[in-house]
Design a protein around this motif. Sequence first.
Motif, PDB file in Angstrom:
ATOM      1  N   LEU A 275       0.826  -1.208   0.000  1.00  0.00           N
ATOM      2  CA  LEU A 275       0.000   0.000   0.000  1.00  0.00           C
ATOM      3  C   LEU A 275       0.861   1.259   0.000  1.00  0.00           C
ATOM      4  CD1 LEU A 275      -2.838  -0.989   2.507  1.00  0.00           C
ATOM      5  CD2 LEU A 275      -3.108  -0.517   0.070  1.00  0.00           C
ATOM      6  N   VAL A 276       1.965   1.220   0.747  1.00  0.00           N
ATOM      7  CA  VAL A 276       2.880   2.355   0.777  1.00  0.00           C
ATOM      8  C   VAL A 276       3.490   2.583  -0.600  1.00  0.00           C
ATOM      9  CG1 VAL A 276       5.077   3.206   1.695  1.00  0.00           C
ATOM     10  CG2 VAL A 276       3.401   2.182   3.237  1.00  0.00           C
ATOM     11  N   GLN A 277       3.893   1.494  -1.250  1.00  0.00           N
ATOM     12  CA  GLN A 277       4.502   1.620  -2.572  1.00  0.00           C
ATOM     13  C   GLN A 277       3.500   2.159  -3.586  1.00  0.00           C
ATOM     14  OE1 GLN A 277       7.809  -1.994  -2.127  1.00  0.00           O
ATOM     15  NE2 GLN A 277       6.266  -2.103  -3.704  1.00  0.00           N
ATOM     16  N   THR A 278       2.262   1.690  -3.517  1.00  0.00           N
ATOM     17  CA  THR A 278       1.227   2.225  -4.402  1.00  0.00           C
ATOM     18  C   THR A 278       1.014   3.709  -4.114  1.00  0.00           C
ATOM     19  OG1 THR A 278       0.106   0.082  -4.494  1.00  0.00           O
ATOM     20  CG2 THR A 278      -1.189   2.014  -5.109  1.00  0.00           C
ATOM     21  N   GLY A 279       1.029   4.056  -2.827  1.00  0.00           N
ATOM     22  CA  GLY A 279       0.881   5.458  -2.444  1.00  0.00           C
ATOM     23  C   GLY A 279       2.007   6.321  -2.967  1.00  0.00           C
ATOM     24  N   ARG A 280       3.223   5.762  -2.979  1.00  0.00           N
ATOM     25  CA  ARG A 280       4.367   6.533  -3.500  1.00  0.00           C
ATOM     26  C   ARG A 280       4.190   6.839  -4.988  1.00  0.00           C
ATOM     27  NH1 ARG A 280       8.251   2.876  -0.857  1.00  0.00           N
ATOM     28  NH2 ARG A 280       8.843   3.740   1.163  1.00  0.00           N
ATOM     29  N   VAL A 281       3.713   5.854  -5.750  1.00  0.00           N
ATOM     30  CA  VAL A 281       3.507   6.074  -7.176  1.00  0.00           C
ATOM     31  C   VAL A 281       2.459   7.166  -7.393  1.00  0.00           C
ATOM     32  CG1 VAL A 281       2.693   5.032  -9.322  1.00  0.00           C
ATOM     33  CG2 VAL A 281       4.180   3.725  -7.810  1.00  0.00           C
ATOM     34  N   GLU A 282       1.348   7.079  -6.650  1.00  0.00           N
ATOM     35  CA  GLU A 282       0.306   8.097  -6.769  1.00  0.00           C
ATOM     36  C   GLU A 282       0.834   9.458  -6.327  1.00  0.00           C
ATOM     37  OE1 GLU A 282      -2.806   6.544  -4.386  1.00  0.00           O
ATOM     38  OE2 GLU A 282      -3.423   5.020  -5.853  1.00  0.00           O
ATOM     39  N   GLN A 283       1.648   9.466  -5.268  1.00  0.00           N
ATOM     40  CA  GLN A 283       2.209  10.720  -4.771  1.00  0.00           C
ATOM     41  C   GLN A 283       3.184  11.315  -5.792  1.00  0.00           C
ATOM     42  OE1 GLN A 283       5.165  10.774  -1.491  1.00  0.00           O
ATOM     43  NE2 GLN A 283       3.583  11.841  -0.313  1.00  0.00           N
ATOM     44  N   ALA A 284       3.978  10.450  -6.433  1.00  0.00           N
ATOM     45  CA  ALA A 284       4.930  10.926  -7.437  1.00  0.00           C
ATOM     46  C   ALA A 284       4.204  11.545  -8.625  1.00  0.00           C
ATOM     47  CB  ALA A 284       5.819   9.780  -7.900  1.00  0.00           C
ATOM     48  N   ASN A 285       3.110  10.897  -9.059  1.00  0.00           N
ATOM     49  CA  ASN A 285       2.325  11.448 -10.166  1.00  0.00           C
ATOM     50  C   ASN A 285       1.722  12.794  -9.767  1.00  0.00           C
ATOM     51  OD1 ASN A 285       2.839   9.248 -11.833  1.00  0.00           O
ATOM     52  ND2 ASN A 285       1.044   8.121 -11.116  1.00  0.00           N
ATOM     53  N   ALA A 286       1.230  12.874  -8.540  1.00  0.00           N
ATOM     54  CA  ALA A 286       0.672  14.138  -8.059  1.00  0.00           C
ATOM     55  C   ALA A 286       1.759  15.207  -7.968  1.00  0.00           C
ATOM     56  CB  ALA A 286       0.016  13.929  -6.692  1.00  0.00           C
ATOM     57  N   ALA A 287       2.972  14.793  -7.581  1.00  0.00           N
ATOM     58  CA  ALA A 287       4.084  15.732  -7.471  1.00  0.00           C
ATOM     59  C   ALA A 287       4.464  16.298  -8.836  1.00  0.00           C
ATOM     60  CB  ALA A 287       5.290  15.043  -6.831  1.00  0.00           C
ATOM     61  N   ARG A 288       4.491  15.433  -9.844  1.00  0.00           N
ATOM     62  CA  ARG A 288       4.815  15.908 -11.195  1.00  0.00           C
ATOM     63  C   ARG A 288       3.791  16.941 -11.656  1.00  0.00           C
ATOM     64  NH1 ARG A 288       8.491  12.528 -13.939  1.00  0.00           N
ATOM     65  NH2 ARG A 288       7.603  12.940 -15.984  1.00  0.00           N
ATOM     66  N   ASP A 289       2.504  16.637 -11.412  1.00  0.00           N
ATOM     67  CA  ASP A 289       1.451  17.578 -11.806  1.00  0.00           C
ATOM     68  C   ASP A 289       1.588  18.891 -11.043  1.00  0.00           C
ATOM     69  OD1 ASP A 289       0.427  15.672 -13.501  1.00  0.00           O
ATOM     70  OD2 ASP A 289      -1.145  14.998 -12.133  1.00  0.00           O
ATOM     71  N   ALA A 290       1.871  18.783  -9.740  1.00  0.00           N
ATOM     72  CA  ALA A 290       1.964  19.985  -8.903  1.00  0.00           C
ATOM     73  C   ALA A 290       3.166  20.835  -9.290  1.00  0.00           C
ATOM     74  CB  ALA A 290       2.046  19.588  -7.428  1.00  0.00           C
ATOM     75  N   VAL A 291       4.296  20.197  -9.579  1.00  0.00           N
ATOM     76  CA  VAL A 291       5.497  20.936  -9.973  1.00  0.00           C
ATOM     77  C   VAL A 291       5.276  21.634 -11.310  1.00  0.00           C
ATOM     78  CG1 VAL A 291       7.865  20.632 -10.819  1.00  0.00           C
ATOM     79  CG2 VAL A 291       7.168  19.606  -8.656  1.00  0.00           C
ATOM     80  N   LEU A 292       4.660  20.940 -12.248  1.00  0.00           N
ATOM     81  CA  LEU A 292       4.409  21.542 -13.556  1.00  0.00           C
ATOM     82  C   LEU A 292       3.439  22.716 -13.416  1.00  0.00           C
ATOM     83  CD1 LEU A 292       5.063  21.390 -16.516  1.00  0.00           C
ATOM     84  CD2 LEU A 292       3.232  19.700 -16.811  1.00  0.00           C
ATOM     85  N   GLU A 293       2.425  22.559 -12.576  1.00  0.00           N
ATOM     86  CA  GLU A 293       1.478  23.654 -12.344  1.00  0.00           C
ATOM     87  C   GLU A 293       2.184  24.852 -11.718  1.00  0.00           C
ATOM     88  OE1 GLU A 293      -2.812  24.472 -10.074  1.00  0.00           O
ATOM     89  OE2 GLU A 293      -1.881  22.480 -10.024  1.00  0.00           O
ATOM     90  N   ALA A 294       3.094  24.583 -10.767  1.00  0.00           N
ATOM     91  CA  ALA A 294       3.839  25.675 -10.131  1.00  0.00           C
ATOM     92  C   ALA A 294       4.732  26.383 -11.144  1.00  0.00           C
ATOM     93  CB  ALA A 294       4.680  25.127  -8.981  1.00  0.00           C
ATOM     94  N   LEU A 295       5.363  25.619 -12.025  1.00  0.00           N
ATOM     95  CA  LEU A 295       6.222  26.215 -13.050  1.00  0.00           C
ATOM     96  C   LEU A 295       5.406  27.084 -14.000  1.00  0.00           C
ATOM     97  CD1 LEU A 295       9.057  26.342 -14.358  1.00  0.00           C
ATOM     98  CD2 LEU A 295       8.378  24.391 -15.756  1.00  0.00           C
ATOM     99  N   ILE A 296       4.260  26.577 -14.413  1.00  0.00           N
ATOM    100  CA  ILE A 296       3.382  27.350 -15.302  1.00  0.00           C
ATOM    101  C   ILE A 296       3.025  28.688 -14.663  1.00  0.00           C
ATOM    102  CG2 ILE A 296       1.060  27.429 -16.291  1.00  0.00           C
ATOM    103  CD1 ILE A 296       1.231  24.418 -16.703  1.00  0.00           C
ATOM    104  N   GLY A 297       2.763  28.647 -13.360  1.00  0.00           N
ATOM    105  CA  GLY A 297       2.390  29.871 -12.665  1.00  0.00           C
ATOM    106  C   GLY A 297       3.501  30.893 -12.595  1.00  0.00           C
TER     107      GLY A 297
END
Length: 490
Positions: free
Chosen positions: A270-292
């Motif tokens: 479950l932790v490993q699955t959470g890390r993958v989901e967190q990493a995907n969310a991090a990529r989206d969040a970083v790209l959104e921050a860069l766009i801003g």
Amino acid sequence: MPSTVEQLSPSRVKITVEVPFGDLKPNMDKAYRDLASQVQIPGFRKGKVPPRILDQRFGRGAILSEALNDAIPDLYNSAVTDNKLNPLAQPEVEVTKLEDGDLVEFTAEVDVRPEFDVPAFNTVTATVDAIEISDEAVEQRLESLRGRFGSMEDVDRPVEDGDHLTIDLVARKDGEVLEDANVSDISYEVGTGRMVDGLDEAVIGLSAGESKTFTSTLVGGPLKDEEAEIEVTVKKVQIQDLPAADDEFAQLASEFDTIEELREDQKKELVQTGRVEQANAARDAVLEALIGQVDAEVPEGVVNSEIEARKEQINNQLAQAGLTLERYLEEADEDDEDAPKDVESFWADTEKRAADALKAQMILDKIADDRELGVEQEELTQFIVRRAQASGVSPDQEVQHMLEHNHVPEYMGEIRRAKVLDLIMSEATVTDSNGEKIELANLQPDGSIADPAELAAKAAAEAAAASESDDSETVEGETVEGEESEEAKA
């Protein structure tokens, strides 16, 4: 081939290209050949009609038009390259001068990537949700695993909460059977509430072979939201016999000796699955921050075209599914709290997503160009393999599709953007909602964290293997050369 560029706005240019008529000779010759192969003129073999006869029969203007249509795309692309432009859309082309035998001039107006500055990657910050694995989530996963090793047993008694049933449902309105609202031999677990309201209450106390009628609102199909009388017939009553969650089960279902070890392993997954989901969310969040942080706008025409394309795709998908947008939103609202609640907000969200996606693409492409990032053959191969797996086809079929539809530039662009985002992620700061810094550098696709020393050793081994392979090929070539030299001497 001289060309000039006039800046109409920060994101639109007008290219003027002058073409000496002699440069069009290959295109003129091709236009004559193509026309000659398509027409039959008495006295001439097909494909052997002289140009002067074609001019007389069809007019010189038709030949010139065909030659220009053939030549302009390459001439335009050369002008774009020469002037180091980055078009974002198809150009609007106009032939402004045509002096037969002397000169041709055309203009091309096109939206281009504007100039803008990109912030240093280490100034980009983002926050994502922390990974929180509850004991309840672990037990649910363990329960699911027990279910895979469980069995169903028929019971001869009235239905109780939690039983597994086989049932028939027949819906009627004003005494008439609703043909599109009947199902047979479906499985249902009492208490889940995953079908029509009132079903759980209706089946409690019934035995196999008994029926009961109740009133409810249909939840799917063309009669969704219609009120109807529903007759449920219980055909089979079963209970699920689950193995006990003990050490014996752990040894049966896994490589572990104790149930606690198995429970810890379930938590780890479950932790490993959470890390993958967190990493995907991090990529989206970083790209959104860069766009801003980037002060640049995508040309309005490009955004509008993308929005219209997305709207057309969505409407086509809804039509194929037999849904209106209103009904789709009603159903989506039940499963996603963040989903738009009405048509107006849905289209507004669609437009924002389209604009953000184009801006992100524009920024990533600029970084890739500035850093002169290329695409290796191995990277393209891996990309094709992943797409094939996602589409359920073979890599060969994906390659064929790519070539037939000229997707090579599109795939290369996606790979370059992914490489840029990896660079940004390696320098950006990402923290979770608990304030902990998230390290993504050694995250593997399965969610595990690789040991840096192991990764370095693996990379060194692969490099050594590649080097040995190259050396072997070189030695082989030298040996063959030597043998040929000796044979030549003989």
